[in-house]
Design an enzyme around this catalytic site. Structure first.
Site, PDB file in Angstrom:
ATOM      1  N   CYS A   2       0.846  -1.189   0.000  1.00 53.04           N
ATOM      2  CA  CYS A   2       0.000   0.000   0.000  1.00 53.04           C
ATOM      3  C   CYS A   2       0.885   1.244   0.000  1.00 53.04           C
ATOM      4  O   CYS A   2       1.903   1.302   0.686  1.00 53.04           O
ATOM      5  CB  CYS A   2      -0.942   0.106   1.188  1.00 53.04           C
ATOM      6  N   ARG A  27       3.858  -0.378  -4.854  1.00 49.24           N
ATOM      7  CA  ARG A  27       3.608  -0.884  -3.508  1.00 49.24           C
ATOM      8  C   ARG A  27       2.307  -1.673  -3.398  1.00 49.24           C
ATOM      9  O   ARG A  27       2.022  -2.280  -2.368  1.00 49.24           O
ATOM     10  CB  ARG A  27       3.560   0.277  -2.510  1.00 49.24           C
ATOM     11  N   TRP A  73      -2.733  -2.807  -1.691  1.00 52.68           N
ATOM     12  CA  TRP A  73      -2.446  -4.233  -1.834  1.00 52.68           C
ATOM     13  C   TRP A  73      -3.302  -4.909  -0.786  1.00 52.68           C
ATOM     14  O   TRP A  73      -3.085  -4.740   0.416  1.00 52.68           O
ATOM     15  CB  TRP A  73      -0.964  -4.512  -1.596  1.00 52.68           C
ATOM     16  N   ASN A  98      -1.512   2.454   5.609  1.00 57.80           N
ATOM     17  CA  ASN A  98      -0.631   1.380   5.165  1.00 57.80           C
ATOM     18  C   ASN A  98      -0.205   0.614   6.404  1.00 57.80           C
ATOM     19  O   ASN A  98       0.362   1.201   7.317  1.00 57.80           O
ATOM     20  CB  ASN A  98       0.595   1.966   4.452  1.00 57.80           C
ATOM     21  N   GLY A  99      -0.512  -0.689   6.456  1.00 60.27           N
ATOM     22  CA  GLY A  99      -0.143  -1.489   7.622  1.00 60.27           C
ATOM     23  C   GLY A  99      -1.257  -2.459   7.947  1.00 60.27           C
ATOM     24  O   GLY A  99      -2.164  -2.668   7.141  1.00 60.27           O
ATOM     25  N   GLU A 482      17.793 -17.666  -8.044  1.00 60.40           N
ATOM     26  CA  GLU A 482      17.306 -16.329  -8.408  1.00 60.40           C
ATOM     27  C   GLU A 482      16.712 -16.339  -9.821  1.00 60.40           C
ATOM     28  O   GLU A 482      15.681 -15.713 -10.078  1.00 60.40           O
ATOM     29  CB  GLU A 482      18.465 -15.331  -8.272  1.00 60.40           C
ATOM     30  N   LYS A 486      12.886 -15.320 -10.677  1.00 67.34           N
ATOM     31  CA  LYS A 486      12.541 -14.264 -11.649  1.00 67.34           C
ATOM     32  C   LYS A 486      11.550 -14.809 -12.669  1.00 67.34           C
ATOM     33  O   LYS A 486      10.557 -14.159 -12.991  1.00 67.34           O
ATOM     34  CB  LYS A 486      13.789 -13.761 -12.403  1.00 67.34           C
ATOM     35  N   GLU A 489       8.027 -15.375 -11.025  1.00 72.32           N
ATOM     36  CA  GLU A 489       7.244 -14.224 -10.555  1.00 72.32           C
ATOM     37  C   GLU A 489       6.725 -13.349 -11.680  1.00 72.32           C
ATOM     38  O   GLU A 489       5.657 -12.759 -11.549  1.00 72.32           O
ATOM     39  CB  GLU A 489       7.952 -13.432  -9.452  1.00 72.32           C
ATOM     40  N   HIS A 505      19.154 -37.114  -7.360  1.00 73.26           N
ATOM     41  CA  HIS A 505      18.510 -37.563  -6.117  1.00 73.26           C
ATOM     42  C   HIS A 505      17.005 -37.330  -6.136  1.00 73.26           C
ATOM     43  O   HIS A 505      16.372 -37.357  -5.089  1.00 73.26           O
ATOM     44  CB  HIS A 505      19.154 -36.865  -4.914  1.00 73.26           C
ATOM     45  N   LYS A 604       5.770  -4.702  -4.220  1.00 72.29           N
ATOM     46  CA  LYS A 604       7.211  -4.512  -4.083  1.00 72.29           C
ATOM     47  C   LYS A 604       7.682  -4.626  -2.628  1.00 72.29           C
ATOM     48  O   LYS A 604       8.651  -5.295  -2.338  1.00 72.29           O
ATOM     49  CB  LYS A 604       7.567  -3.123  -4.634  1.00 72.29           C
TER      50      LYS A 604
END
Ligand code: AGP
Length: 609
Positions: A2, A27, A73, A98-99, A482, A486, A489, A505, A604
Site C-alpha cells: 500500500c 507498492r 495491496w 498502510n499497515g 534467483e 525471476k 514471478e 537424487h 514490491k
C-alpha cells in the site's frame, strides 16, 4: 504494501496526488482512491490501477487544496471498491492507511456497539471511526488522532483529513514508513520519497510513534509521548526522472540495463585504489567487524539469494562461519545465539516485515551486533541496525528485483574483503587485486547485457512451457535460485532450482522434452562436474539452455543451446551470470504478455507477515 500520499497546498492537489500514486503503484495495485476537501469530502475510488482512478477523476473534474490518496495491496477484504481507501466516517473524516491493525475485530465490535456502520471489510475502517469518535469530544483532529492511535495494535502509517479543517493534514506512523515532504507554502506526506520528487526533495522522516500536524505554513511533530520534537530535514539525492521509464518498455528492463551504472555507483561508496574503507559500513565498523566470530544473514526472496552467495564469499575469503536464513523462518525459531556473531540483514526496501522482525528476534536472543545492507536510506531496517551500508541502485520500481540484487552482491563482496583483511586472511596485495577485478565488473555486466537479442530468441521457446528447471553449483546455485524466482514471478512459468549434483537424487524424474533445463555454467573448478550432471539431463531427452563463459570448452550439439558470457570472472562470476537469467525471465514474460512490472498478487514492499 500500500502506498499513501497527502498534500496541503494553495493549488489544486489532485494532479500531485495522482502523480504520487502513479509513483507509489509498485507498492500495491489492487485498487486506488482519493479524497479532497472541497465544500465537504469528495471521494473517488476505483478497483484496478491508478490510470483508472485518473480517468474517473478526469470525468468528475475533482479538485481541492487538501487531500489524501492511496494505492492498495489487499490484506483484509478483497480488491473491491468498498474496500478501497480512503475510508470515511460519517462523511466528515477520511483516512488512508498502510499497515495492519491486529486488534481490528475487537475495535469493530466496540464501534458497532457505539452505533458506527461499517461499509468495508478492511481493518482500516476501525481507525477512521475511532478518530471520529474521539473528534466528537474534542473537536480537535490532532487530539482525536492521538487518542485513536493509542488504541491501535499492529502497524500503521496514516494520513487523516477532516471536512471541518480544510487546511490541516494529520499524519502518524508506527511500524510502516511515512515521511513529510517540505515545500514552499505547501507540504506533503508519502510512503516513499519517490512519490514527492516532482514537488520537493526536502523530506523529514517520521519516527515510530510520531504524529504530525501539517498545515500550509507549518509542521508540528510530536513523539510517542506527545512531546513536541524536531526531526531533521534531509535533501533527497534522488531526482524525479530517476523514477521515469524513459525509452524503456518496462521498469524491469530499464533496471536490468542500469546495472553497470548501479554497480559502479555502489563501488564508489568507499573504495580507494588499494582498499575498501571499513568505515563504509559505519563509524564503528572497524571495531565491530574485527571482533565478530561469524555472520548470520537474514533476508527474504531475492535478498535471501544474495545472502546465499555471501555464504560462499565470507567463508572462503574471510574464513568466518556464515549462514544465511530465510527471515520469516528465523523469526519464530529458538536459534542458538552466539552474541559475537554479526547479524546481517539484507533488503532492497528496508521495510520487509519478516526481515525487521527477524532482526528484533536476533537482538532478543542476545546477538550484540547488526549490519543492514539496504537500498533505502532511513528505512526501518537501517534505523534499527548498528552498522549500515547503502547500495546505490537508485529507485527500483519493477516488482521483480534486479539491480538491487546485483548491488547487494557488490556490497557483500566488499564486506567479505573487509572481513578478510580484518581477520588476517586477505593481504594488502590480494585486496588490491580483488578491487581491480571489481572495477572491471560494470564492463562485464555490460557485455552480458549485449546478449539480449539471443536471450530474447531463447525466451520464445519458453513461452509455451509450464515448467523449467535451473541448475547451478557452488556460489552459482543461488544464482540458479534467483533465475527460477525471476521466471516464476513475472512469467508465471513454474520454475525450480537445484544444485546440479542434487538432480539425480529426485528431480531428474521430471526431465523430459517438455522441461527446459537452464544451466549456469561458469568456467570454475566445478565445471567438469556440472558437465556430467548436464549429460544426465541430455540422456533423458531434456533440452538444455547453457550460459557458459567465453573461455570454457563447450560445443553446441543436439539438445544443448549455448550462449557465451565474457571470460570467467572468478569469485565475481555470480554477478555476471545473474544478468542473462534476468533477461530470460523478462523476455519470457514479454512473450506471454504478462504485466511485467506489476505481476499478479505481488507487491514490491512486503510489510506484512
Ligand atoms: C524479488 O524479485 C521479489 N519481488 C521479492 O522476493 C523480494 O526480494 C523480497 O520480498 C524481499 O524484499 P526486500 O529486499 O525489499 O526485503
Amino acid at each position: 504494501m500500500c502506498g499513501i500520499i497527502g498534500a496541503v497546498a494553495q493549488r489544486n492537489v489532485v494532479p500531485i496526488l495522482l502523480e504520487g500514486l502513479r509513483r507509489l503503484e509498485y507498492r500495491g495495485y489492487d485498487s486506488a482512491g482519493l479524497v479532497v476537501i472541497n465544500k465537504g469530502l469528495q471521494r473517488v475510488r476505483s478497483t484496478g490501477r491508478v490510470a483508472e482512478l485518473a480517468a474517473q477523476i478526469g470525468r468528475q473534474k475533482t479538485h481541492g487544496h487538501l487531500g489524501i490518496a492511496h494505492t492498495r495491496w489487499a490484506t483484509h477484504g478483497g480488491p473491491t471498491e468498498d474496500n478501497a481507501h480512503p475510508h470515511v466516517s460519517t462523511n466528515s473524516i477520511a483516512v488512508v492507511h498502510n499497515g495492519i491493525i491486529e486488534n481490528h475485530e475487537a475495535l469493530r465490535t466496540r464501534l458497532k456497539s457505539l452505533g458506527y456502520d461499517f461499509a468495508s471489510e478492511t481493518d482500516t475502517e476501525v481507525i477512521v471511526h475511532l478518530i471520529h469518535f474521539y473528534y466528537q469530544a474534542s473537536r480537535d483532529l490532532l487530539v482525536a488522532v492521538r487518542a485513536a492511535v493509542a488504541e491501535l495494535q499492529g502497524a500503521y502509517a496514516i494520513g487523516v483529513v477532516s471536512a471541518e479543517a480544510p487546511h490541516q493534514l494529520i499524519a502518524a506512523r508506527r511500524g510502516s514508513p511515512l515521511l513529510i515532504g517540505v515545500g514552499i507554502e505547501e507540504n506533503f506526506i508519502a510512503s516513499d520519497v519517490s512519490a514527492l520528487l516532482p514537488v520537493t526533495q526536502r523530506v523529514i522522516y517520521l519516527e515510530d510513534g510520531d504524529i504530525a500536524d501539517i498545515g500550509l505554513l507549518g509542521i508540528r511533530i510530536f513523539d510517542a509521548e506527545g512531546r513536541p520534537v524536531e526531526r531533521g530535514e534531509h535533501v533527497s539525492e534522488l531526482s524525479a526522472d530517476m523514477a521515469e521509464l524513459g525509452n524503456y518498455r518496462h521498469f524491469m528492463q530499464k533496471e536490468i540495463h542500469e546495472q553497470p551504472r548501479a554497480i559502479a555507483d555502489t563501488l564508489l561508496a568507499g573504495v580507494t585504489t588499494h582498499s575498501v574503507l571499513p568505515g563504509i559500513f559505519g563509524p564503528q565498523a572497524e571495531d565491530v567487524l574485527g571482533k565478530i566470530n561469524g555472520v548470520r544473514i537474514l533476508a527474504c526472496g531475492t535478498s535471501f539469494h544474495a545472502a546465499k552467495v555471501a555464504e560462499y564469499w565470507i567463508e572462503s575469503l574471510a574464513g568466518l562461519p556464515c549462514r544465511a536464513e530465510v527471515a520469516s523462518e528465523y523469526r519464530y525459531r529458538n536459534s542458538v545465539a552466539d552474541p559475537d556473531t554479526l547479524i546481517l540483514t539484507l533488503s532492497q526496501s528496508g521495510e520487509t516485515r519478516d526481515t525487521i522482525d527477524a532482526l528484533i528476534q536476533a537482538k532478543k536472543l542476545g546477538h550484540k551486533h547488526s549490519l543492514a545492507i539496504c537500498n533505502v536510506p532511513e528505512s526501518a531496517l537501517v534505523r534499527a541496525s548498528e552498522l549500515k551500508f547503502l547500495t546505490r541502485a537508485g529507485p527500483e520500481i519493477g516488482v521483480a528485483s534486479t539491480k538491487a540484487f546485483t548491488t547487494q552482491l557488490v556490497a557483500l563482496f566488499l564486506l567479505a574483503l573487509v572481513l578478510g583483511r580484518l581477520h588476517g586472511r586477505v593481504s594488502v596485495a590480494q585486496e588490491k587485486s580483488w578491487l581491480d577485478q571489481l572495477r572491471e565488473l560494470p564492463g562485464l555486466v555490460g557485455q552480458a547485457l549485449a546478449l539480449e537479442p539471443e536471450i530474447s530468441a531463447w525466451a520464445e521457446r519458453f513461452a509455451d512451457k509450464h515448467h523449467a528447471l535451473f541448475l547451478g553449483r557452488g556460489a552459482h546455485y543461488p544464482i540458479a535460485l534467483e533465475g527460477a524466482l525471476k521466471l516464476k514471478e513475472i512469467s508465471y512459468i513454474h520454475a525450480e532450482a537445484y544444485p546440479a549434483g542434487e538432480l539425480k537424487h529426485g528431480p531428474l524424474a521430471l526431465v523430459d522434452k517438455d522441461m527446459p533445463v537452464v544451466a549456469v555454467a561458469p568456467n570454475d573448478t566445478l565445471l567438469e562436474k556440472l558437465k556430467s550432471n548436464l549429460q544426465e539431463v541430455r540422456a533423458r531427452g531434456g533440452e538444455l539452455y547453457v550460459f557458459a563463459d567465453q573461455d570454457s570448452h563447450f560445443s553446441e550439439q543436439d539438445g544443448l543451446h549455448l550462449l557465451r558470457l565474457p571470460s570467467h570472472a572468478g569469485p565475481l562470476s555470480p554477478i555476471v551470470h545473474t544478468v542473462p537469467l534476468q533477461l530470460l525471465a523478462y523476455h519470457a514474460a514479454l512473450c506471454k504478455g504478462t504485466d511485467v512490472d506489476k505481476p499478479r498478487n505481488l507487491a514490491k514492499s512486503v510489510t506484512v507477515e
